[in-house]
Write an enzyme that holds these catalytic residues in place. Structure first.
Site, mmCIF file in Angstrom:
data_model
loop_
_atom_site.group_PDB
_atom_site.id
_atom_site.type_symbol
_atom_site.label_atom_id
_atom_site.label_comp_id
_atom_site.label_asym_id
_atom_site.label_seq_id
_atom_site.Cartn_x
_atom_site.Cartn_y
_atom_site.Cartn_z
ATOM 1 N N GLU A 287 0.827 -1.217 0.000
ATOM 2 C CA GLU A 287 0.000 0.000 0.000
ATOM 3 C C GLU A 287 0.855 1.259 0.000
ATOM 4 O OE1 GLU A 287 -4.318 -0.870 1.943
ATOM 5 O OE2 GLU A 287 -3.178 0.664 2.939
ATOM 6 N N HIS A 316 8.420 -26.904 0.702
ATOM 7 C CA HIS A 316 7.844 -27.985 -0.106
ATOM 8 C C HIS A 316 6.816 -27.424 -1.081
ATOM 9 C CE1 HIS A 316 9.837 -31.093 2.284
ATOM 10 N NE2 HIS A 316 9.801 -30.145 3.208
ATOM 11 N N LYS A 430 -13.276 1.245 -2.287
ATOM 12 C CA LYS A 430 -14.231 1.555 -1.213
ATOM 13 C C LYS A 430 -15.422 2.312 -1.791
ATOM 14 C CE LYS A 430 -11.086 1.937 2.797
ATOM 15 N NZ LYS A 430 -10.636 2.735 3.932
HETATM 16 O O1 PA5 Z 1 -3.480 1.225 5.879
HETATM 17 C C1 PA5 Z 1 -4.512 1.772 5.546
HETATM 18 O O2 PA5 Z 1 -4.645 2.998 5.553
HETATM 19 C C2 PA5 Z 1 -5.711 0.949 5.116
HETATM 20 O O3 PA5 Z 1 -5.382 -0.402 5.015
HETATM 21 C C3 PA5 Z 1 -6.846 1.103 6.120
HETATM 22 O O4 PA5 Z 1 -6.401 0.720 7.399
HETATM 23 C C4 PA5 Z 1 -8.045 0.240 5.742
HETATM 24 O O5 PA5 Z 1 -8.471 0.535 4.442
HETATM 25 C C5 PA5 Z 1 -9.178 0.441 6.728
HETATM 26 O O6 PA5 Z 1 -9.508 1.791 6.807
HETATM 27 P P1 PA5 Z 1 -10.213 2.391 8.060
HETATM 28 O O7 PA5 Z 1 -9.277 2.267 9.212
HETATM 29 O O8 PA5 Z 1 -10.491 3.816 7.694
HETATM 30 O O9 PA5 Z 1 -11.467 1.605 8.288
#
Ligand code: PA5
Length: 463
Positions: A287, A316, A430
């Protein structure tokens, strides 16, 4: 003891498949600017200060956790992505590997679940094994709007009401932004106990914030040791001298490897306990670094694909590819010197023929030998790998490694000149889900998503 050994990444060990002296010199020349960028940016990166949060907050978290530990049989973390993966890594890393199956008197903490996915089969399975009347939940979402988290919150709160529970406030804790988002509105309306995802702390950098700390405290983990590990690493990871700074070495070698065509970063712990740490790393690396635009707004489509594998299990399976397939991977082995327990291979009273040599030896030795054997096999095939070694899986070591990787990913972001702290690709999914689920304000998106596209019937195969 925690060490980082980068030797097997370089040509001196693995020939020209490794990073050559010239290649490393080129990235070393980028280090001062990278360091300067990180120093200038630090005030915006509130996650760097997490190991130094106030005592008052810790005491508050411990008090809430204490009530949950005392009054509830099960505890569910409801969150996804960065709001879930850190807690999962701490849970599997530091608790008994079969925690939920232990009898109550041996457990010393509520049963623990993280229900990130919204697969109804998975959720119903959790409902089948908990007693909702004896369950507390921690709903975690920085945005406060995430559909997976909200839907599960609603389902679990609904089940509690159906079970006749009048006051949900003593069993639901919400962790979210201090003022924005739907969850904060709900807190304000009903007075749920709440914690804050600090501003400037993105989900994947939040494990040492209230996001990870309440679950850690419910599990009875040593929060001071977590902070000590992270703050000691903060000192190391702030050193401009690359050869004293594991985060900078990790970043620069990964960047050099990327330039050399190693587009995959594999993390392979030799520890069941640390497999979820590798999955946490997958999110952090993917990310943060997988970006379409650079900081100047130019399309760059960069990134390095993270992967997790488990030693010895994947010996394996995918190790065949890792040692003989393309030279497109840089691997981080994580090894643990001392397992928490010992186990002997019995001197069983049976003739084991060719397996006689195993009699009376230990699984500890076997596990360590297989780890060393795989590192050797990688080196023999000139595969670039580095080694993280810890004396044992502990709060201190896990937090230090996490903090090191967070600084490393920020440093690679500097080298790539991208924003390592946003996630627009995740946001797009989202928004599309809101549209499919009929959320108000997303009608136009829904029309776009559902407008017919012609399909070539030749490309659809059915049985
Ligand atoms: O690292 C991040 O920013 C994302 O993975 C969020 O944690 C994830 O999309 C969940 O978002 P939120 O905490 O707003 O529910």
């Amino acid at each position: 003891m925690l060490s980082f050994d980068f030797n097997n990444l370089f040509e001196g060990r693995i020939g020209d498949k490794g990073i050559t002296a010239e290649e490393f010199e080129a990235v070393l020349r980028m280090a001062p600017k990278m360091h300067e960028g990180i120093v200038i940016d630090r005030p915006n990166r509130k996650w760097r200060e997490l190991p130094y949060v106030s005592r008052e907050l810790i005491e508050d978290i411990k008090a809430t956790a204490g009530k949950i530990r005392e009054n509830f049989e099960s505890f569910i973390v409801v969150g996804i992505g960065g709001s879930a993966l850190g807690a999962k890594a701490l849970f599997t890393g530091l608790m008994h590997p079969r925690h939920n199956e232990l009898p109550k008197e041996k457990r010393n903490a509520p049963k623990f679940y993280v229900t990130d996915n919204v697969d109804p089969d998975g959720l119903n399975a959790v409902l089948d094994v908990i007693d909702i009347k004896k369950t507390a939940i921690n709903v975690i979402s920085k945005s406060g709007n995430t559909v997976e988290t909200m839907s599960q919150f609603m389902m679990l709160a609904g089940k509690m009401q159906e079970a006749g529970i009048k006051d949900l406030k003593d069993r639901i804790v919400i962790t979210t932004d201090v003022e924005n988002g739907n969850l904060r509105k709900i807190v304000n309306e009903y007075g749920f106990k709440s914690y804050v995802v600090p501003a400037g702390v993105g989900g994947r950098f939040s494990v040492l914030s209230e996001v990870g700390l309440l679950p850690a405290a419910v599990l009875g983990l040593d929060i001071d040791a977590l902070f000590k590990g992270a703050s000691d690493m903060d000192k190391l990871a702030s050193d401009p001298d690359v050869f004293k700074n594991p985060a900078y070495m990790y970043a620069l070698t990964h960047y050099a490897a990327m330039k050399k065509g190693m587009t995959i970063s594999l993390m392979m712990p030799y520890s069941d306990r640390l497999y979820n740490l590798a999955l946490w790393y997958v999110q952090l690396w993917a990310e943060s670094l997988g970006k379409k635009f650079n900081k100047a707004g130019k399309v760059v489509n960069v990134g390095q694909t993270p992967m997790a594998a488990l030693g010895v299990t994947d010996q394996h399976s995918s190790v065949q590819l890792f040692t003989e397939g393309p030279y497109d991977k840089i691997t981080t082995f994580i090894g643990v010197e001392n397992n928490n327990t010992e186990l002997e291979i019995s001197d069983v009273d049976l003739n084991m023929f060719d397996a006689e040599y195993l009699k009376g030896q230990s699984f500890n030795k076997l596990f360590a030998s297989e780890r060393d054997a795989t590192e050797y096999a990688f080196k023999k095939e000139n595969r670039a790998s580095l080694r993280i070694r810890m004396d044992k899986v502990s709060e201190y070591n896990i937090a230090a490694v996490m903090y090191m990787l967070e600084v490393a990913v920020s440093a690679v972001g500097q080298l790539l000149s991208i924003d390592a702290f946003d996630q627009p690709g995740v946001e797009a999914g989202k928004i599309a889900t809101f549209a499919y689920m009929g959320r108000k304000g997303y009608e136009e998106k829904y029309r776009e998503l559902t407008s017919p596209i012609e399909s070539d019937p030749k490309l659809i195969i059915k049985i």
